[in-house]
Design an enzyme around this catalytic site. Structure first.
Site, PDB file in Angstrom:
ATOM      1  N   GLY A 251       0.836  -1.196   0.000  1.00  0.00           N
ATOM      2  CA  GLY A 251       0.000   0.000   0.000  1.00  0.00           C
ATOM      3  C   GLY A 251       0.861   1.232   0.000  1.00  0.00           C
ATOM      4  N   CYS A 258      10.039   6.003  13.474  1.00  0.00           N
ATOM      5  CA  CYS A 258      11.134   5.029  13.593  1.00  0.00           C
ATOM      6  C   CYS A 258      11.645   4.535  12.241  1.00  0.00           C
ATOM      7  CB  CYS A 258      10.680   3.846  14.440  1.00  0.00           C
ATOM      8  SG  CYS A 258      10.406   4.314  16.152  1.00  0.00           S
TER       9      CYS A 258
HETATM   10  C1  UDX Z   1       8.191   0.123  14.394  1.00  0.00           C
HETATM   11  C2  UDX Z   1       8.626  -1.302  14.772  1.00  0.00           C
HETATM   12  O1  UDX Z   1       7.599  -2.211  14.404  1.00  0.00           O
HETATM   13  C3  UDX Z   1       8.894  -1.391  16.265  1.00  0.00           C
HETATM   14  O2  UDX Z   1       9.364  -2.684  16.600  1.00  0.00           O
HETATM   15  C4  UDX Z   1       9.927  -0.345  16.627  1.00  0.00           C
HETATM   16  O3  UDX Z   1      10.149  -0.377  18.018  1.00  0.00           O
HETATM   17  C5  UDX Z   1       9.481   1.031  16.198  1.00  0.00           C
HETATM   18  O4  UDX Z   1       9.191   1.042  14.795  1.00  0.00           O
HETATM   19  P1  UDX Z   1       5.938   1.529  14.585  1.00  0.00           P
HETATM   20  O5  UDX Z   1       6.690   2.634  13.942  1.00  0.00           O
HETATM   21  O6  UDX Z   1       5.082   1.816  15.770  1.00  0.00           O
HETATM   22  O7  UDX Z   1       6.970   0.378  15.052  1.00  0.00           O
HETATM   23  O8  UDX Z   1       4.979   0.919  13.482  1.00  0.00           O
HETATM   24  P2  UDX Z   1       4.806  -0.443  12.655  1.00  0.00           P
HETATM   25  O9  UDX Z   1       3.625  -1.154  13.148  1.00  0.00           O
HETATM   26  O10 UDX Z   1       6.082  -1.183  12.597  1.00  0.00           O
HETATM   27  O11 UDX Z   1       4.459   0.162  11.223  1.00  0.00           O
HETATM   28  C6  UDX Z   1       5.385   1.011  10.563  1.00  0.00           C
HETATM   29  C7  UDX Z   1       4.818   1.518   9.283  1.00  0.00           C
HETATM   30  O12 UDX Z   1       4.780   0.474   8.324  1.00  0.00           O
HETATM   31  C8  UDX Z   1       3.411   2.087   9.337  1.00  0.00           C
HETATM   32  O13 UDX Z   1       3.368   3.272   8.563  1.00  0.00           O
HETATM   33  C9  UDX Z   1       2.559   1.003   8.714  1.00  0.00           C
HETATM   34  O14 UDX Z   1       1.409   1.515   8.116  1.00  0.00           O
HETATM   35  C10 UDX Z   1       3.514   0.418   7.699  1.00  0.00           C
HETATM   36  N1  UDX Z   1       3.242  -0.973   7.341  1.00  0.00           N
HETATM   37  C11 UDX Z   1       3.301  -1.945   8.293  1.00  0.00           C
HETATM   38  C12 UDX Z   1       2.952  -1.303   6.023  1.00  0.00           C
HETATM   39  O15 UDX Z   1       2.917  -0.435   5.140  1.00  0.00           O
HETATM   40  N2  UDX Z   1       2.714  -2.601   5.693  1.00  0.00           N
HETATM   41  C13 UDX Z   1       2.761  -3.592   6.615  1.00  0.00           C
HETATM   42  O16 UDX Z   1       2.549  -4.759   6.234  1.00  0.00           O
HETATM   43  C14 UDX Z   1       3.052  -3.260   7.955  1.00  0.00           C
END
Ligand code: UDX
Length: 456
Positions: A251, A258
């Protein structure tokens, strides 16, 4: 045990409350008086499910202050301040970590343990250990892996513990075991390693997650070129236990405080370490990710022509659901890009409008989804909040001027939306390339449902 947590942002505030939940007496210290005042009232200063409840339940064991001297009585001091991207390069800016440790030094005593939790360039801990040792205290690195939106559970029931300590430092290991006693007692995997490896674990974990997301988004680009469906592709890949379905959500890509800055900092650090080639691929991971944002604007232009004056409802501003964090948010970036291409953008989000407005005051925000949708020429699902996933395509269709939806998170029930007369464009989805044009029936949703029962 008496604990201090320096830095009360997304990480530190949850960590402080989580440590109190584990039974410790905790002082949380932050330079921001407004944040401290909110936390002292047991109110989460940002949107994080369960945090306010945790603060309230543990009020008796929690103190928040701007006064670093309050760390004096603590035996373990967690460093949880931010390491943002530097203003002039991709490298992490560690000045807040340096300043926190520096400010703590006068209050450290032999027997104290300083525990780094911030994500830092590998080598930072070794540097800080020298000044900490000058007080007779010790330093360990204990990265966190919490996800926003699930930070409370990730803190209290982590899937693993990583302790980075100096060689042979059993005293620090014992102190960390005491802090995490109930977590260790549940047989949570616990890896005791050196300082360098502990710092690397965090950078590597985030680099891997970002790579996985960009991999599937690269597949989305291929799928768009050949008329394949990336969601089915991800499902099929995910059944392979070696690959797994998690983080194959194609997407709009990753954002937040992070992943984007951490992959850039990691790559910059590899350059400093003399091994730039090792992480060269992270530049591609970054650009694949950023291309998805442009793709959404391009898809809208394909459908609408020039965006000048066209009303576009952008649903979602947070970088992911259950968060009000808009740092490097793909959703906010898309809203700004559509605005910059001349679109009349009206954006909404269940919780992130104040944070979005602070970053970009030049977008029109509406707190009510219906107000954002009204008379729209196109709708973009930019953050997959449950309420946007649950939108009724028939009712929504009656509010807009034109039934065009770009499902930038690939979460809508495409059949239902198409049956209600919508043109549905996903990212990397076969249906986005179908030649049939349901625009012919877009203002006759009932009839459309009968004539086009199974369009995809
Ligand atoms: C991340 C790590 O997962 C975590 O372990 C670390 O401590 C901090 O960074 P976070 O930033 O809270 O955590 O979000 P996360 O759930 O990892 O998603 C990150 C981004 O990736 C979001 O923008 C989400 O929308 C995107 N994402 C996630 C996707 O586009 N596709 C996916 O399949 C999963």
């Amino acid at each position: 045990m008496r604990i201090s947590v320096i830095g009360c942002g997304y990480l530190g505030a949850v960590h402080a409350a989580g440590m109190a939940e584990l039974g410790h007496d905790v002082v949380g210290i932050d330079v921001d008086p407004a944040k401290v005042a909110a936390l002292a009232r047991a109110e989460a200063p940002f949107h994080e499910p369960g945090l306010t409840e945790l603060l309230r339940a543990n009020r008796a064991r929690l103190l928040f202050t701007t006064d670093i001297a309050a760390a004096r009585d603590a035996r373990v001091h967690f460093i949880a301040v931010g390491t943002p991207q530097s203003a002039d390069s991709d490298a992490a800016d560690t000045r807040y970590v340096d300043a926190a440790v520096e400010a703590l030094l006068p209050y450290l005593r032999p027997g104290h343990l300083v525990v780094g939790k911030s994500t830092v360039p590998v080598g930072t801990a070794e540097r800080l250990a020298v000044s900490v040792a000058s007080t007779g205290a010790r330093l360990a690195w204990n990265p966190e892996f919490l996800r926003e939106g699930r930070a409370v559970a990730d803190t209290i029931t982590p899937d693993r513990l990583v302790y980075g300590v100096a060689e042979g430092d059993a005293v620090s290991v014992a102190a960390l075991d005491e802090v995490y006693e109930s977590i260790v007692a549940r047989q949570t995997p616990r890896i005791v390693t050196d300082l360098a490896t502990a710092q690397l674990v965090k950078s590597a974990a985030n680099a891997f997650l970002a790579t996985k997301i960009s991999f599937i988004n690269a597949m989305a680009e291929i799928a768009e070129a050949v008329g394949a469906d990336v969601v089915q592709l991800a499902d099929a890949l995910g059944h392979d236990a070696r690959i797994g379905r998690a983080f194959l959500g194609a997407g709009l890509g990753f954002g937040g405080g992070c992943l984007p800055k951490d992959i850039r900092a990691f790559r910059a650090r590899a350059g400093e370490l003399g091994v730039p080639d090792a992480l060269g691929f992270l530049a591609d991971v970054d650009s694949i990710n950023l291309r998805r944002r442009t793709r959404v604007a391009d898809v809208l232009e394909q459908e609408l022509g020039p965006l000048i004056g066209r009303r576009i409802a952008v649903l979602g501003l947070a970088f992911k659901p259950d968060s009000d964090d808009v740092r490097d948010s793909p959703a906010l970036a898309v809203a700004a890009m559509l605005r910059d291409r001349g679109g009349d953008v009206v954006a909404t989000d269940p919780v992130a409008i104040p944070t979005a407005r602070a970053r970009d005051p030049f977008i029109t925000y509406r707190s009510n989804t219906d107000d954002a949708l009204r008379d729209a020429d196109a709708v973009v699902i930019a953050t997959e909040w449950a309420q946007f996933r649950a939108l009724d395509p028939v009712a929504t269709g009656q509010m807009v001027a034109n039934r065009l939806v770009v499902d930038a998170r690939n979460v809508l029930d495409v059949d239902a939306w198409r049956s209600a007369g919508w043109i549905v464009r996903g990212l990397g989805r076969a249906h986005a390339l179908r030649v049939e044009d349901p625009r012919a029936v877009q203002h006759e949703p009932e009839g459309a449902a009968e004539r086009e029962p199974d369009h995809v």
